[in-house]
Design a protein around this motif. Structure first.
Motif, short mmCIF file in Angstrom:
data_model
loop_
_atom_site.label_atom_id
_atom_site.label_comp_id
_atom_site.label_asym_id
_atom_site.label_seq_id
_atom_site.Cartn_x
_atom_site.Cartn_y
_atom_site.Cartn_z
N TYR A 53 5.53 7.65 -9.38
CA TYR A 53 5.13 7.90 -10.77
C TYR A 53 3.64 7.61 -10.90
CZ TYR A 53 10.17 7.62 -11.51
OH TYR A 53 11.53 7.82 -11.41
N ASN A 54 2.88 8.61 -11.35
CA ASN A 54 1.44 8.46 -11.54
C ASN A 54 1.18 7.65 -12.80
OD1 ASN A 54 0.94 10.05 -9.26
ND2 ASN A 54 1.02 11.94 -10.47
N THR A 55 0.38 6.60 -12.68
CA THR A 55 0.05 5.75 -13.82
C THR A 55 -1.37 5.98 -14.33
OG1 THR A 55 -0.59 3.97 -12.27
CG2 THR A 55 1.67 3.97 -13.10
N SER A 56 -2.22 6.60 -13.50
CA SER A 56 -3.58 6.95 -13.91
C SER A 56 -4.09 8.00 -12.94
CB SER A 56 -4.49 5.71 -13.91
OG SER A 56 -4.67 5.23 -12.59
N ASP A 57 -5.36 8.40 -13.11
CA ASP A 57 -5.94 9.40 -12.22
C ASP A 57 -6.08 8.88 -10.80
OD1 ASP A 57 -6.10 11.16 -14.30
OD2 ASP A 57 -8.20 10.69 -14.79
N GLU A 58 -6.15 7.57 -10.64
CA GLU A 58 -6.38 6.99 -9.31
C GLU A 58 -5.19 6.17 -8.80
OE1 GLU A 58 -9.92 4.73 -9.56
OE2 GLU A 58 -11.24 6.49 -9.79
N GLU A 59 -4.32 5.73 -9.68
CA GLU A 59 -3.25 4.83 -9.27
C GLU A 59 -1.88 5.46 -9.55
OE1 GLU A 59 -3.84 1.21 -11.34
OE2 GLU A 59 -5.63 0.62 -10.18
N ALA A 60 -0.88 4.98 -8.76
CA ALA A 60 0.51 5.43 -8.92
C ALA A 60 1.43 4.29 -8.52
CB ALA A 60 0.78 6.67 -8.08
N MET A 61 2.71 4.43 -8.86
CA MET A 61 3.70 3.40 -8.54
C MET A 61 4.86 4.04 -7.78
SD MET A 61 4.17 0.13 -8.85
CE MET A 61 3.11 -0.29 -10.24
N VAL A 107 22.05 -3.08 -5.92
CA VAL A 107 20.88 -2.36 -5.43
C VAL A 107 19.62 -3.10 -5.88
CG1 VAL A 107 19.59 -0.20 -5.55
CG2 VAL A 107 22.08 -0.16 -5.43
N ARG A 108 18.70 -3.29 -4.96
CA ARG A 108 17.41 -3.90 -5.29
C ARG A 108 16.38 -2.81 -5.58
NH1 ARG A 108 16.07 -9.26 -4.03
NH2 ARG A 108 17.83 -10.49 -3.25
N ILE A 109 15.35 -3.18 -6.35
CA ILE A 109 14.28 -2.24 -6.69
C ILE A 109 12.95 -2.85 -6.28
CG2 ILE A 109 13.08 -1.06 -8.56
CD1 ILE A 109 15.71 -0.96 -10.08
N ALA A 110 12.17 -2.07 -5.55
CA ALA A 110 10.83 -2.50 -5.12
C ALA A 110 9.79 -1.63 -5.81
CB ALA A 110 10.70 -2.39 -3.60
N GLU A 111 8.79 -2.27 -6.44
CA GLU A 111 7.69 -1.57 -7.10
C GLU A 111 6.44 -1.75 -6.25
OE1 GLU A 111 7.36 -2.97 -11.06
OE2 GLU A 111 9.43 -2.51 -11.60
N ILE A 112 5.94 -0.67 -5.69
CA ILE A 112 4.80 -0.73 -4.76
C ILE A 112 3.65 0.09 -5.34
CG2 ILE A 112 4.04 -0.29 -2.40
CD1 ILE A 112 7.01 -0.32 -1.58
N ALA A 113 2.52 -0.59 -5.58
CA ALA A 113 1.33 0.10 -6.12
C ALA A 113 0.68 0.91 -5.00
CB ALA A 113 0.35 -0.92 -6.68
N ILE A 114 0.45 2.20 -5.26
CA ILE A 114 -0.17 3.09 -4.28
C ILE A 114 -1.25 3.92 -4.96
CG2 ILE A 114 1.90 3.23 -2.84
CD1 ILE A 114 2.49 5.93 -4.15
N THR A 115 -1.98 4.71 -4.18
CA THR A 115 -3.02 5.60 -4.71
C THR A 115 -2.39 6.90 -5.19
OG1 THR A 115 -4.59 4.66 -3.13
CG2 THR A 115 -5.19 6.75 -4.17
#
Length: 303
Positions: free
Chosen positions: A107-115, A228-236
């Motif tokens: 999921y894109n959170t901004s022009d440079e960051e995503a989750m 079920v576990r959920i992992a949130e990983i910040a990516i580009t």
């Protein structure tokens, strides 16, 4: 006389009543003691399986166990089990901890960051060896880590006869070796001695394996997390980066010019490589043209 008989009868009845009361009190006490003992045995049986701690005189058992259960945290439980195995004097044969990814979305959170969101379930398959006399304690420890026990299987294989047979085979092998030693040295004796030594080595290996299995019990453990576990990983933000560098006119024009220049060079080099063919083709064309020109001139001369 009659009065004396009545008194004796009353005395006997009273004594019998007192005896019956005491006997009833004794029976009740014994029952309570038995119940307490039975309750204690039930607690022990619940916490430590009788199959795991079973001992029978003049019997030898190879014990194995298989445990399948759900735990709160597979990683922490794995570390705890591995540590307890060492404390009990055993060792870990293998431990295969892995996370099975059920789904993952970006999921894109901004022009440079995503989750990056990953949904996964963690599990581990382990095999450990525990000293047989501590198998019951180890299973009790494992049981304290469970959220839900799916299954637990304990096997106690009676190998008393196998041990006796192994002893008999060892004696037979030794007797055969003595008999072979009395033969005259020749090719047959060497072959017999070699075969007998091979059988002796196999028998020793089987004895060693049985001894090891008697000393250490094998426990297969499967643990997993129920939810079920959920992992949130910040990516580009990959899409933004792709769009940013997808097209650059100046760079592409320059690259096209350079590519065209090298393409011309390759064509020239290719023509140089096939110069004999070009020379032959040129000669054939020259010959054909010269022949066409010669034919009309000769026909006019005949007129």
């Amino acid at each position: 006389m009659k009065t004396t008989y009545i008194r004796l009868s009353l005395s006997a009845i009273i004594l019998l009543g007192i005896y019956s009361c005491k006997k009833g009190e004794a029976s009740a006490a014994e029952l309570e003691t038995y119940a307490a003992t039975d309750s204690a045995s039930a607690i022990v049986s619940d916490s430590v399986s009788s199959a795991a701690s079973m001992k029978v005189q003049d019997k030898k058992f190879i014990k194995t166990a298989d445990v399948n259960m759900e735990v709160k945290d597979v990683y922490n439980t794995t570390i705890s089990i591995e540590k307890s195995v060492q404390e009990f004097g055993g060792f870990v044969v293998n431990s295969n901890l892995q996370s099975n990814v059920i789904s993952q979305d970006t999921y894109n959170t901004s022009d440079e960051e995503a989750m990056l969101i990953k949904k996964y379930q963690t599990e581990n398959r382990m095999q450990v060896r525990i000293p047989t006399e501590k198998l019951g304690e180890f299973l009790t420890f494992i049981n304290s880590n469970k959220l839900f026990l799916n299954s637990r299987t304990i096997n106690a294989e009676d190998v008393t006869s196998n041990i006796r047979y192994s002893e008999w085979e060892g004696k037979r092998n030794q007797k055969t070796s003595e008999n072979i030693g009395q033969l005259k040295t020749n090719k047959d004796k060497v072959n017999l001695d070699d075969k007998n030594m091979s059988e002796g080595n196999l028998q020793k290996l089987a004895t060693m394996n049985m001894t090891d299995n008697l000393k250490y019990s094998t426990v297969d453990i499967y643990i997993k997390e129920p939810k079920v576990r959920i992992a949130e990983i910040a990516i580009t933000n990959a899409n933004s980066i792709d769009n940013k560098y997808r097209y650059n006119f100046i760079y592409d024009a320059k690259d096209g010019f350079v590519y065209g220049f090298y393409l011309i060079q390759r064509i020239i080099v290719a023509l140089i490589n096939i110069w004999p063919l070009l020379l032959i083709a040129g000669g054939i064309i020259y010959f054909l043209r010269k022949r066409k020109i010669t034919k009309p001139v000769s026909s006019k001369t005949q007129e």
